[in-house]
Design a protein around this motif. Structure first.
Motif, PDB file in Angstrom:
ATOM      1  N   UNK A  99       0.841  -1.187   0.000  1.00  0.00           N
ATOM      2  CA  UNK A  99       0.000   0.000   0.000  1.00  0.00           C
ATOM      3  C   UNK A  99       0.883   1.245   0.000  1.00  0.00           C
ATOM      4  N   UNK A 100       0.596   2.158  -0.924  1.00  0.00           N
ATOM      5  CA  UNK A 100       1.309   3.428  -1.042  1.00  0.00           C
ATOM      6  C   UNK A 100       0.416   4.521  -0.467  1.00  0.00           C
ATOM      7  N   UNK A 101       0.904   5.208   0.585  1.00  0.00           N
ATOM      8  CA  UNK A 101       0.114   6.231   1.263  1.00  0.00           C
ATOM      9  C   UNK A 101       0.881   7.552   1.235  1.00  0.00           C
ATOM     10  N   UNK A 102       0.325   8.536   0.552  1.00  0.00           N
ATOM     11  CA  UNK A 102       0.959   9.858   0.462  1.00  0.00           C
ATOM     12  C   UNK A 102       0.642  10.642   1.726  1.00  0.00           C
ATOM     13  N   UNK A 103       1.689  11.151   2.383  1.00  0.00           N
ATOM     14  CA  UNK A 103       1.545  11.786   3.690  1.00  0.00           C
ATOM     15  C   UNK A 103       1.535  13.311   3.572  1.00  0.00           C
ATOM     16  N   UNK A 104       0.651  13.934   4.350  1.00  0.00           N
ATOM     17  CA  UNK A 104       0.586  15.389   4.419  1.00  0.00           C
ATOM     18  C   UNK A 104      -0.698  15.938   3.844  1.00  0.00           C
ATOM     19  N   UNK A 105      -1.267  16.931   4.498  1.00  0.00           N
ATOM     20  CA  UNK A 105      -2.471  17.576   3.964  1.00  0.00           C
ATOM     21  C   UNK A 105      -2.126  18.535   2.839  1.00  0.00           C
ATOM     22  N   UNK A 106      -0.847  18.885   2.751  1.00  0.00           N
ATOM     23  CA  UNK A 106      -0.358  19.770   1.692  1.00  0.00           C
ATOM     24  C   UNK A 106       0.744  19.039   0.936  1.00  0.00           C
ATOM     25  N   UNK A 107       0.584  18.865  -0.357  1.00  0.00           N
ATOM     26  CA  UNK A 107       1.535  18.060  -1.143  1.00  0.00           C
ATOM     27  C   UNK A 107       2.440  18.891  -2.043  1.00  0.00           C
ATOM     28  N   UNK A 108       2.435  20.189  -1.879  1.00  0.00           N
ATOM     29  CA  UNK A 108       3.268  21.049  -2.715  1.00  0.00           C
ATOM     30  C   UNK A 108       4.252  21.827  -1.846  1.00  0.00           C
ATOM     31  N   UNK A 109       5.460  21.972  -2.373  1.00  0.00           N
ATOM     32  CA  UNK A 109       6.510  22.707  -1.667  1.00  0.00           C
ATOM     33  C   UNK A 109       6.362  24.205  -1.912  1.00  0.00           C
ATOM     34  N   UNK A 110       6.859  25.041  -1.005  1.00  0.00           N
ATOM     35  CA  UNK A 110       6.697  26.499  -1.144  1.00  0.00           C
ATOM     36  C   UNK A 110       7.278  27.060  -2.438  1.00  0.00           C
ATOM     37  N   UNK A 111       8.327  26.419  -2.971  1.00  0.00           N
ATOM     38  CA  UNK A 111       8.985  26.945  -4.170  1.00  0.00           C
ATOM     39  C   UNK A 111       8.287  26.554  -5.460  1.00  0.00           C
ATOM     40  N   UNK A 112       7.217  25.784  -5.379  1.00  0.00           N
ATOM     41  CA  UNK A 112       6.537  25.291  -6.581  1.00  0.00           C
ATOM     42  C   UNK A 112       5.897  26.441  -7.356  1.00  0.00           C
ATOM     43  N   UNK A 113       5.694  26.221  -8.654  1.00  0.00           N
ATOM     44  CA  UNK A 113       5.059  27.233  -9.498  1.00  0.00           C
ATOM     45  C   UNK A 113       3.585  27.368  -9.127  1.00  0.00           C
ATOM     46  N   UNK A 114       3.010  28.485  -9.479  1.00  0.00           N
ATOM     47  CA  UNK A 114       1.595  28.716  -9.177  1.00  0.00           C
ATOM     48  C   UNK A 114       0.700  27.678  -9.830  1.00  0.00           C
ATOM     49  N   UNK A 115       1.029  27.299 -11.060  1.00  0.00           N
ATOM     50  CA  UNK A 115       0.227  26.287 -11.762  1.00  0.00           C
ATOM     51  C   UNK A 115       0.282  24.947 -11.029  1.00  0.00           C
ATOM     52  N   UNK A 116       1.483  24.583 -10.568  1.00  0.00           N
ATOM     53  CA  UNK A 116       1.635  23.299  -9.868  1.00  0.00           C
ATOM     54  C   UNK A 116       0.903  23.339  -8.519  1.00  0.00           C
ATOM     55  N   UNK A 117       1.015  24.460  -7.809  1.00  0.00           N
ATOM     56  CA  UNK A 117       0.328  24.596  -6.521  1.00  0.00           C
ATOM     57  C   UNK A 117      -1.185  24.475  -6.713  1.00  0.00           C
ATOM     58  N   UNK A 118      -1.701  25.124  -7.748  1.00  0.00           N
ATOM     59  CA  UNK A 118      -3.139  25.062  -8.024  1.00  0.00           C
ATOM     60  C   UNK A 118      -3.578  23.628  -8.327  1.00  0.00           C
ATOM     61  N   UNK A 119      -2.759  22.910  -9.098  1.00  0.00           N
ATOM     62  CA  UNK A 119      -3.060  21.510  -9.426  1.00  0.00           C
ATOM     63  C   UNK A 119      -3.083  20.647  -8.161  1.00  0.00           C
ATOM     64  N   UNK A 120      -2.075  20.827  -7.309  1.00  0.00           N
ATOM     65  CA  UNK A 120      -1.987  20.033  -6.074  1.00  0.00           C
ATOM     66  C   UNK A 120      -3.113  20.388  -5.106  1.00  0.00           C
ATOM     67  N   UNK A 121      -3.412  21.682  -4.983  1.00  0.00           N
ATOM     68  CA  UNK A 121      -4.483  22.105  -4.091  1.00  0.00           C
ATOM     69  C   UNK A 121      -5.810  21.465  -4.476  1.00  0.00           C
ATOM     70  N   UNK A 122      -6.069  21.414  -5.769  1.00  0.00           N
ATOM     71  CA  UNK A 122      -7.319  20.818  -6.258  1.00  0.00           C
ATOM     72  C   UNK A 122      -7.407  19.346  -5.838  1.00  0.00           C
ATOM     73  N   UNK A 123      -6.308  18.614  -6.025  1.00  0.00           N
ATOM     74  CA  UNK A 123      -6.322  17.194  -5.684  1.00  0.00           C
ATOM     75  C   UNK A 123      -6.368  16.980  -4.175  1.00  0.00           C
ATOM     76  N   UNK A 124      -5.640  17.812  -3.427  1.00  0.00           N
ATOM     77  CA  UNK A 124      -5.647  17.686  -1.973  1.00  0.00           C
ATOM     78  C   UNK A 124      -7.050  17.907  -1.406  1.00  0.00           C
ATOM     79  N   UNK A 125      -7.788  18.857  -2.021  1.00  0.00           N
ATOM     80  CA  UNK A 125      -9.139  19.154  -1.547  1.00  0.00           C
ATOM     81  C   UNK A 125     -10.134  18.072  -1.938  1.00  0.00           C
ATOM     82  N   UNK A 126      -9.905  17.438  -3.097  1.00  0.00           N
ATOM     83  CA  UNK A 126     -10.851  16.444  -3.603  1.00  0.00           C
ATOM     84  C   UNK A 126     -10.624  15.059  -3.010  1.00  0.00           C
ATOM     85  N   UNK A 127      -9.465  14.831  -2.420  1.00  0.00           N
ATOM     86  CA  UNK A 127      -9.135  13.528  -1.845  1.00  0.00           C
ATOM     87  C   UNK A 127      -9.133  13.625  -0.323  1.00  0.00           C
TER      88      UNK A 127
END
Length: 305
Positions: A99-127
């Protein structure tokens, strides 16, 4: 000779002209470097971690062994590409449940691009990442020699409720897990997989103790990979339950600050597993899936490998 892994449950998988990881017969795992800063960041992490004298040996055992990088022929036929060379975490295991379990309520690092942060935020909220602090990214459970593995489609893990996350964790340590069965998981192997002085819970608590103090790294979008051999458990033998941390393309320096994002998700996972051990007979299989993603989870087929 390099070949496609039989037991990869998450991440980029090789095959059909796709770029993905490979393994050899000597117990090594070859992960292609991502072409952007994520690839270089993961190499930087492994290089730093391997030589960092502040990492205690009892914590190093929770990470794959790093053998450096190597140019090898890519799985998609595109030519020589640099690959991380790591320990193959299921080498030598017979029909491992994983079993693969991704840890953390936030999956994006502070240095990530805005597009990547938006993509991760969407998935974090939907899962379950945001409400629970972790999400299940991949799964295979050995059923039997005849039926092979129960390996639901990855899309079925996108919107699991807390009850259904708990149900998957129970199925993982049950003797009656089957794609054809809706019976309540019996949690027969919870005590020898999750419990005991050397079980997964004890290991996770050891890692938690380190994360309560360590300020060297912040682990964004990192996973805990749980493995054990169900066939050994069925025979009454020690199933070799363990976990490893994997996927470090988004690790950043801690800057003297505790990694509360990872620690919070880890504590949440520990709580779920602890509840299974303290209330093994609690019926959670009657939770009603609320969307098509959850319905697909319970109708997934076993795959013979």
């Amino acid at each position: 000779m390099l070949k496609v892994p039989d037991h990869q449950v998450a991440g980029h998988q090789a095959g059909d002209g796709k770029l993905g990881s490979l393994i050899d017969d000597s117990g090594r795992f070859y992960k292609p470097l991502q072409g952007d800063e994520r690839g270089s960041r993961e190499v930087t992490f492994y290089t730093s971690f391997s030589s960092n004298t502040r990492i205690p040996d009892h914590i190093r055992r929770f990470f794959p062994v790093f053998y450096g990088t190597q140019l090898i022929e890519a799985s998609d036929g595109s030519g020589l590409l640099p690959h991380l060379v790591l320990q193959d975490l299921v080498s030598g295991r017979l029909n491992p449940s994983i079993m693969d379990i991704k840890i953390g309520s936030r999956t994006w690092a502070p240095q990530a691009s805005n597009d990547y942060i938006e993509k991760c935020l969407k998935k974090d909220r939907e899962t379950s990442s945001l409400p629970l602090g972790f999400r299940i990214s991949g799964l295979q459970i050995y059923v039997s020699k005849e039926l092979g593995f129960w390996k639901p489609e990855r899309t079925s893990f996108q919107r699991l409720s807390a009850d259904n996350v708990r149900l998957v964790l129970r199925k993982f340590v049950s003797s009656n897990t089957s794609a054809e069965s809706d019976s309540e998981p019996d949690c027969s192997f919870a005590s020898i997989v999750y419990g005991g002085s050397t079980g997964i819970l004890a290991q996770l608590l050891e890692l938690k103790s380190w994360f309560e103090d360590q300020t060297i790294y912040h682990f964004y979008s990192c996973s805990v990979l749980l493995t054990y051999e169900k066939e050994l458990a069925l025979k009454g033998r020690i199933p070799g339950a363990e976990f490893k941390l994997i996927d470090f393309a988004h690790v950043v320096e801690g800057g003297g600050v505790i990694d509360h994002n990872f620690l919070g998700g880890l504590c949440s996972l520990i709580k779920f597993i602890s509840e299974i051990l303290t209330t093994p007979d609690e019926c959670t299989s009657k939770a009603s899936p609320k969307d098509s993603g959850e319905n697909r989870l319970w109708s997934g087929n076993a795959n013979n490998e």
